[in-house]
Write a protein that holds these residues in place. Structure first.
Motif, PDB file in Angstrom:
ATOM      1  N   GLY A  39     -96.245   3.947  62.352  1.00 51.04           N
ATOM      2  CA  GLY A  39     -96.560   5.238  61.753  1.00 51.04           C
ATOM      3  C   GLY A  39     -97.710   5.952  62.445  1.00 51.04           C
ATOM      4  O   GLY A  39     -98.433   6.725  61.820  1.00 51.04           O
ATOM      5  N   LYS A  40     -97.895   5.675  63.737  1.00 51.25           N
ATOM      6  CA  LYS A  40     -99.027   6.239  64.479  1.00 51.25           C
ATOM      7  C   LYS A  40     -98.597   7.175  65.598  1.00 51.25           C
ATOM      8  O   LYS A  40     -99.423   7.592  66.400  1.00 51.25           O
ATOM      9  CB  LYS A  40     -99.878   5.115  65.085  1.00 51.25           C
ATOM     10  CG  LYS A  40    -100.372   4.089  64.097  1.00 51.25           C
ATOM     11  CD  LYS A  40    -101.301   4.704  63.090  1.00 51.25           C
ATOM     12  CE  LYS A  40    -101.812   3.641  62.134  1.00 51.25           C
ATOM     13  NZ  LYS A  40    -102.498   4.223  60.991  1.00 51.25           N
ATOM     14  N   GLN A  41     -97.340   7.541  65.681  1.00 55.43           N
ATOM     15  CA  GLN A  41     -96.874   8.397  66.771  1.00 55.43           C
ATOM     16  C   GLN A  41     -97.554   9.763  66.747  1.00 55.43           C
ATOM     17  O   GLN A  41     -97.699  10.404  67.781  1.00 55.43           O
ATOM     18  CB  GLN A  41     -95.365   8.545  66.731  1.00 55.43           C
ATOM     19  CG  GLN A  41     -94.830   9.154  68.003  1.00 55.43           C
ATOM     20  CD  GLN A  41     -93.335   9.243  68.022  1.00 55.43           C
ATOM     21  OE1 GLN A  41     -92.712   9.377  66.983  1.00 55.43           O
ATOM     22  NE2 GLN A  41     -92.758   9.176  69.196  1.00 55.43           N
ATOM     23  N   SER A  42     -98.021  10.183  65.600  1.00 53.31           N
ATOM     24  CA  SER A  42     -98.702  11.482  65.512  1.00 53.31           C
ATOM     25  C   SER A  42     -99.959  11.517  66.384  1.00 53.31           C
ATOM     26  O   SER A  42    -100.404  12.598  66.773  1.00 53.31           O
ATOM     27  CB  SER A  42     -99.064  11.791  64.063  1.00 53.31           C
ATOM     28  OG  SER A  42    -100.005  10.858  63.575  1.00 53.31           O
ATOM     29  N   HIS A  43    -100.518  10.356  66.715  1.00 51.74           N
ATOM     30  CA  HIS A  43    -101.685  10.330  67.605  1.00 51.74           C
ATOM     31  C   HIS A  43    -101.317  10.832  68.995  1.00 51.74           C
ATOM     32  O   HIS A  43    -102.181  11.300  69.735  1.00 51.74           O
ATOM     33  CB  HIS A  43    -102.250   8.910  67.715  1.00 51.74           C
ATOM     34  CG  HIS A  43    -103.024   8.497  66.510  1.00 51.74           C
ATOM     35  ND1 HIS A  43    -104.384   8.596  66.431  1.00 51.74           N
ATOM     36  CD2 HIS A  43    -102.621   7.993  65.324  1.00 51.74           C
ATOM     37  CE1 HIS A  43    -104.791   8.169  65.254  1.00 51.74           C
ATOM     38  NE2 HIS A  43    -103.747   7.792  64.567  1.00 51.74           N
ATOM     39  N   ILE A  44    -100.051  10.752  69.346  1.00 48.99           N
ATOM     40  CA  ILE A  44     -99.570  11.200  70.646  1.00 48.99           C
ATOM     41  C   ILE A  44     -98.969  12.605  70.551  1.00 48.99           C
ATOM     42  O   ILE A  44     -99.136  13.419  71.443  1.00 48.99           O
ATOM     43  CB  ILE A  44     -98.504  10.223  71.198  1.00 48.99           C
ATOM     44  CG1 ILE A  44     -99.057   8.801  71.264  1.00 48.99           C
ATOM     45  CG2 ILE A  44     -97.958  10.676  72.530  1.00 48.99           C
ATOM     46  CD1 ILE A  44    -100.243   8.624  72.175  1.00 48.99           C
ATOM     47  N   THR A  45     -98.276  12.879  69.460  1.00 50.97           N
ATOM     48  CA  THR A  45     -97.507  14.123  69.349  1.00 50.97           C
ATOM     49  C   THR A  45     -98.237  15.260  68.647  1.00 50.97           C
ATOM     50  O   THR A  45     -97.799  16.405  68.727  1.00 50.97           O
ATOM     51  CB  THR A  45     -96.184  13.867  68.611  1.00 50.97           C
ATOM     52  OG1 THR A  45     -96.471  13.369  67.296  1.00 50.97           O
ATOM     53  CG2 THR A  45     -95.318  12.869  69.362  1.00 50.97           C
ATOM     54  N   GLU A  46     -99.321  14.958  67.935  1.00 47.81           N
ATOM     55  CA  GLU A  46    -100.032  15.988  67.168  1.00 47.81           C
ATOM     56  C   GLU A  46    -101.533  15.891  67.411  1.00 47.81           C
ATOM     57  O   GLU A  46    -102.020  14.890  67.917  1.00 47.81           O
ATOM     58  CB  GLU A  46     -99.775  15.795  65.668  1.00 47.81           C
ATOM     59  CG  GLU A  46     -98.314  15.872  65.289  1.00 47.81           C
ATOM     60  CD  GLU A  46     -98.080  15.500  63.835  1.00 47.81           C
ATOM     61  OE1 GLU A  46     -99.057  15.455  63.054  1.00 47.81           O
ATOM     62  OE2 GLU A  46     -96.922  15.251  63.497  1.00 47.81           O
ATOM     63  N   GLY A  47    -102.246  16.893  67.005  1.00 49.94           N
ATOM     64  CA  GLY A  47    -103.699  16.836  67.056  1.00 49.94           C
ATOM     65  C   GLY A  47    -104.223  16.070  65.858  1.00 49.94           C
ATOM     66  O   GLY A  47    -103.520  15.867  64.875  1.00 49.94           O
TER      67      GLY A  47
END
Length: 70
Positions: A39-47
């Motif tokens: 659940g950490k992909q947002s660290h790559i795809t989002e600010g």
């Protein structure tokens, strides 16, 4: 390290699959999959959150761990 710590740390899984100039494609697939599962992909795809957000410190620590994956 307790089992819970192991579940929280994505770095544990990358000791055996280090990034080299020859394996970027395979490494990136593994990183992408692990970040999705954790659940950490947002660290790559989002600010991230702003510094005044109460969740910033936790996010920043997780982000530092993710940046350390090589």
């Amino acid at each position: 390290m307790s089992p819970r710590d192991d579940q929280q740390s994505p770095l544990h899984y990358f000791i055996l699959v280090g990034l080299t100039h020859k394996n970027y494609f395979k490494w990136s697939q593994i990183v992408d999959t692990l970040l999705k599962v954790r659940g950490k992909q947002s660290h790559i795809t989002e600010g991230g959150p702003t510094k005044d957000d109460r969740n910033f410190t936790t996010w920043d620590e997780e982000d530092a761990m993710i940046k350390a994956i090589r």
